[in-house]
Design a protein around this motif. Sequence first.
Motif, PDB file in Angstrom:
ATOM      1  N   ASN A   1      14.039  16.892   1.767  1.00 30.57           N
ATOM      2  CA  ASN A   1      12.631  16.544   2.020  1.00 30.57           C
ATOM      3  C   ASN A   1      11.981  15.864   0.816  1.00 30.57           C
ATOM      4  N   LEU A   2      12.708  14.934   0.230  1.00 32.38           N
ATOM      5  CA  LEU A   2      12.223  14.228  -0.961  1.00 32.38           C
ATOM      6  C   LEU A   2      11.143  13.223  -0.597  1.00 32.38           C
ATOM      7  N   SER A   3      10.040  13.275  -1.328  1.00 34.90           N
ATOM      8  CA  SER A   3       8.947  12.326  -1.132  1.00 34.90           C
ATOM      9  C   SER A   3       8.427  11.864  -2.483  1.00 34.90           C
ATOM     10  N   LYS A   4       8.000  10.607  -2.530  1.00 33.26           N
ATOM     11  CA  LYS A   4       7.397  10.057  -3.732  1.00 33.26           C
ATOM     12  C   LYS A   4       6.186   9.233  -3.336  1.00 33.26           C
ATOM     13  N   ALA A   5       5.027   9.561  -3.946  1.00 35.28           N
ATOM     14  CA  ALA A   5       3.784   8.859  -3.636  1.00 35.28           C
ATOM     15  C   ALA A   5       3.186   8.285  -4.912  1.00 35.28           C
ATOM     16  N   TYR A   6       2.539   7.141  -4.756  1.00 35.50           N
ATOM     17  CA  TYR A   6       1.807   6.516  -5.851  1.00 35.50           C
ATOM     18  C   TYR A   6       0.335   6.403  -5.440  1.00 35.50           C
ATOM     19  N   PRO A   7      -0.590   6.763  -6.325  1.00 35.81           N
ATOM     20  CA  PRO A   7      -2.013   6.587  -5.997  1.00 35.81           C
ATOM     21  C   PRO A   7      -2.382   5.111  -5.936  1.00 35.81           C
ATOM     22  N   VAL A   8      -3.280   4.801  -5.041  1.00 39.59           N
ATOM     23  CA  VAL A   8      -3.740   3.421  -4.866  1.00 39.59           C
ATOM     24  C   VAL A   8      -5.187   3.330  -5.335  1.00 39.59           C
ATOM     25  N   TYR A   9      -5.450   2.418  -6.258  1.00 38.29           N
ATOM     26  CA  TYR A   9      -6.799   2.238  -6.809  1.00 38.29           C
ATOM     27  C   TYR A   9      -7.295   0.831  -6.504  1.00 38.29           C
ATOM     28  N   SER A  10      -8.576   0.749  -6.195  1.00 41.33           N
ATOM     29  CA  SER A  10      -9.171  -0.565  -5.935  1.00 41.33           C
ATOM     30  C   SER A  10      -9.512  -1.300  -7.217  1.00 41.33           C
ATOM     31  N   GLY A  11      -9.557  -0.575  -8.347  1.00 39.72           N
ATOM     32  CA  GLY A  11      -9.878  -1.211  -9.621  1.00 39.72           C
ATOM     33  C   GLY A  11      -9.773  -0.222 -10.768  1.00 39.72           C
ATOM     34  N   PRO A  12      -9.941  -0.707 -12.008  1.00 40.68           N
ATOM     35  CA  PRO A  12      -9.832   0.165 -13.194  1.00 40.68           C
ATOM     36  C   PRO A  12     -10.829   1.320 -13.195  1.00 40.68           C
TER      37      PRO A  12
END
Length: 416
Positions: free
Chosen positions: A12-23
């Motif tokens: 059940n391996l998962s990898k997520a990256y946060p998504v940002y609209s800007g700095p």
Amino acid sequence: MSGYPVAIRVGNLSKAYPVYSGPLDLALDLLSRKRDRQLQWALKNVSFEVSRGEVIGVVGRNGAGKSTLLKILAGTLDRTEGEVEVRGRISAILELGTGFHGEYTGRRNIFMGGMCLGMSKAEVRKKLDWIIDFSELGPFIDRPFKTYSSGMQQRLTFAVATSVEPEILIIDEALSVGDVLFQEKCSARIREIAGGGATVILVSHALQSIYDLCDTAMLLSEGRLVEKDVPRKIGYAYERLLAEEKARRPVSVSLKGGPWSGNGTAQVIDIAFIDRSGSPVSTLAHGENYEVRCRCRIGRDFSGLSLGYRIQKPSGQIVYGTSTQTQGLSITGRTGETIEARFSFPCMLNHGAYVLGAGVAEVFAGGHFHVLHYLRDHAFEVAGAAAFQGDVDLRSAVTNVLKCTEERPAADSGRA
């Protein structure tokens, strides 16, 4: 490879990256540690096992999660969720020139790279000549790494990574860079390492490399594990995925003799070798003439169709394929029709086991096409081949043998 000890277990391996609209969003997230941020999942609930000594290929489109998976297995990237168990010393080739310093010479990078892989300086020194010889970079080994071409950098990276006799070797597209001769050299080295009992995980977009090197394979799509099976069947699944993305509609697949659940457009209903008496056969004699008959049922009107067949080895390696479109024949189809394409087939194949498949595609103006249906896995054998090397007998024959003696200059006549 059931019965062998497990070298890698993923649950059940998962990898997520946060998504940002800007700095600013990034700064607010770091300060507030909020947990309702938007996430992009590179991997989601991936589970599989790899046995010790197994060579497994990983295929998928760009962005499918292949490189992310390998980085997690190599320990260079943290997972978000799930479990990863790796048993054995790892050597990884993840990106071109990873861990090598552009300003350092090739020789210095060998020592630095080898020590990063766990070797002592003395061990690297013992392997130095082998690494330089394998990479074929002797004349350039004392030049800065940044002056190397991409192929030269890959040679050195591969040579160093495979010099440590790893228990687990992870390779991300290492065979896609460099000339054909060096690619074959790398393939031979991978076989040598696998033959010594090491586990190999290979990512490649080239299905032929997967067919040639791997015992099993798996397909990733949009971060999820689609299927894990023998390379030939993963090749089928990958081709279907590509065909569906190209056509932007489902492509149906059925097995010879099995049920079919199609899309109502067109389906191959039979593929067979026919002998001189008109009977279907599953054992062919080398040197005899046969006919390949491909029958297709039409579910709606088509202004352009193509029927074709392909022969593969059980590993998946393609031996031969052709189609009506390839041979310049234009076919139309009307609702309710059954179309039968007949191809002459002089059997020049070497003895052994093969797999026959067929497909039907809609052909558009300009020659591009969309696959509608595949019929897979009609097994057959070839018996009685003559002595030759390779898969296909090209009927090359000795026409003459000449013996030539070296011409000698005429004797001196003694004249002035």
